[in-house]
Write an enzyme that holds these catalytic residues in place. Sequence first.
Site, PDB file in Angstrom:
ATOM      1  N   ARG A  66     -62.051 -38.523   7.323  1.00  0.00           N
ATOM      2  CA  ARG A  66     -62.362 -39.221   8.602  1.00  0.00           C
ATOM      3  C   ARG A  66     -62.559 -38.056   9.744  1.00  0.00           C
ATOM      4  NH1 ARG A  66     -59.087 -44.750   7.443  1.00  0.00           N
ATOM      5  NH2 ARG A  66     -60.888 -45.882   6.670  1.00  0.00           N
ATOM      6  N   GLU A 103     -58.871 -55.803  -4.501  1.00  0.00           N
ATOM      7  CA  GLU A 103     -60.539 -55.332  -4.074  1.00  0.00           C
ATOM      8  C   GLU A 103     -61.003 -54.619  -5.170  1.00  0.00           C
ATOM      9  OE1 GLU A 103     -59.533 -52.357  -1.003  1.00  0.00           O
ATOM     10  OE2 GLU A 103     -58.966 -54.174   0.490  1.00  0.00           O
ATOM     11  N   PHE A 150     -63.400 -57.706  16.053  1.00  0.00           N
ATOM     12  CA  PHE A 150     -64.457 -56.704  15.646  1.00  0.00           C
ATOM     13  C   PHE A 150     -65.037 -57.358  14.129  1.00  0.00           C
ATOM     14  CE2 PHE A 150     -60.318 -55.135  14.120  1.00  0.00           C
ATOM     15  CZ  PHE A 150     -60.508 -55.018  13.007  1.00  0.00           C
ATOM     16  N   TYR A 196     -63.982 -58.479   3.558  1.00  0.00           N
ATOM     17  CA  TYR A 196     -62.849 -58.145   4.825  1.00  0.00           C
ATOM     18  C   TYR A 196     -62.441 -59.536   5.268  1.00  0.00           C
ATOM     19  CZ  TYR A 196     -64.324 -53.140   5.086  1.00  0.00           C
ATOM     20  OH  TYR A 196     -64.230 -51.894   5.152  1.00  0.00           O
ATOM     21  N   HIS A 203     -63.491 -46.388   3.275  1.00  0.00           N
ATOM     22  CA  HIS A 203     -62.468 -47.761   3.323  1.00  0.00           C
ATOM     23  C   HIS A 203     -61.527 -47.237   1.948  1.00  0.00           C
ATOM     24  CE1 HIS A 203     -60.407 -51.529   2.897  1.00  0.00           C
ATOM     25  NE2 HIS A 203     -60.671 -51.400   1.680  1.00  0.00           N
ATOM     26  N   LYS A 257     -68.921 -45.398   3.143  1.00  0.00           N
ATOM     27  CA  LYS A 257     -69.554 -46.472   4.140  1.00  0.00           C
ATOM     28  C   LYS A 257     -70.932 -45.854   4.308  1.00  0.00           C
ATOM     29  CE  LYS A 257     -65.221 -48.160   6.048  1.00  0.00           C
ATOM     30  NZ  LYS A 257     -64.703 -48.962   7.429  1.00  0.00           N
ATOM     31  N   ASN A 276     -66.558 -45.185   9.960  1.00  0.00           N
ATOM     32  CA  ASN A 276     -65.651 -44.178   9.797  1.00  0.00           C
ATOM     33  C   ASN A 276     -65.631 -43.639   8.385  1.00  0.00           C
ATOM     34  OD1 ASN A 276     -64.497 -46.489   8.550  1.00  0.00           O
ATOM     35  ND2 ASN A 276     -62.519 -46.442   9.543  1.00  0.00           N
ATOM     36  N   THR A 317     -57.667 -44.695  10.538  1.00  0.00           N
ATOM     37  CA  THR A 317     -58.824 -45.444  10.993  1.00  0.00           C
ATOM     38  C   THR A 317     -59.850 -44.790  12.023  1.00  0.00           C
ATOM     39  OG1 THR A 317     -57.594 -47.454  10.159  1.00  0.00           O
ATOM     40  CG2 THR A 317     -59.580 -47.813  11.220  1.00  0.00           C
ATOM     41  N   ARG A 349     -55.272 -42.739   1.033  1.00  0.00           N
ATOM     42  CA  ARG A 349     -54.996 -43.131   2.553  1.00  0.00           C
ATOM     43  C   ARG A 349     -54.548 -41.763   3.264  1.00  0.00           C
ATOM     44  NH1 ARG A 349     -55.581 -48.110   4.056  1.00  0.00           N
ATOM     45  NH2 ARG A 349     -54.289 -47.940   5.862  1.00  0.00           N
TER      46      ARG A 349
END
Length: 137
Positions: free
Chosen positions: A102, A126, A57, A49, A115, A9, A112, A91, A85
């Site tokens: 993270r 995706e 948010f 998203y 993704h 990100k 964060n 998250t 993950r």
Amino acid sequence: MERTLSIIKPDAVAKNIIGKIVDRFESNNLRIAAMKKIKLTKEDAGKFYEVHKERPFFNDLCEYMSSGAVVVMVLEGNNAVAKNRELMGTTNPKEAAPGTIRADFAESIEANAVHGSDSLENARKEIAFFFAEREIL
Ligand code: CMP
């Protein structure tokens, strides 16, 4: 063998830690099958998203994801979805286990660092959002 989508990100790209994050994947038996650095428009982020469009948010998330460059990758390996993950951590970085990406690099729940697809089905969608089949090697 699975494939999953990872995004580094804008916060992590701005911190110049693309290589540190990629190393986490490669050191844990995930292979980079595709990779590119791009800047999303707010509309792109909104499409990506879309599942979150009713969440409070959503607008901030789309603003944030289009605020700077991101690196999108296809990771490939055994159990790639779950493995990615696990390496990312939760998250909210405040709750992320020590040693996760993270916990080590993220700023906040929004900024964060990374993704990752949450299921094999979403990974397929995706990946197709960002990459043509001929770009995945
Ligand atoms: P990501 O895994 O990219 O999926 C959706 C993103 O929304 C999530 O990471 C967070 O960065 C962001 N987000 C911002 N606020 C929240 C929130 N309150 N709960 C969950 N996700 C949030």
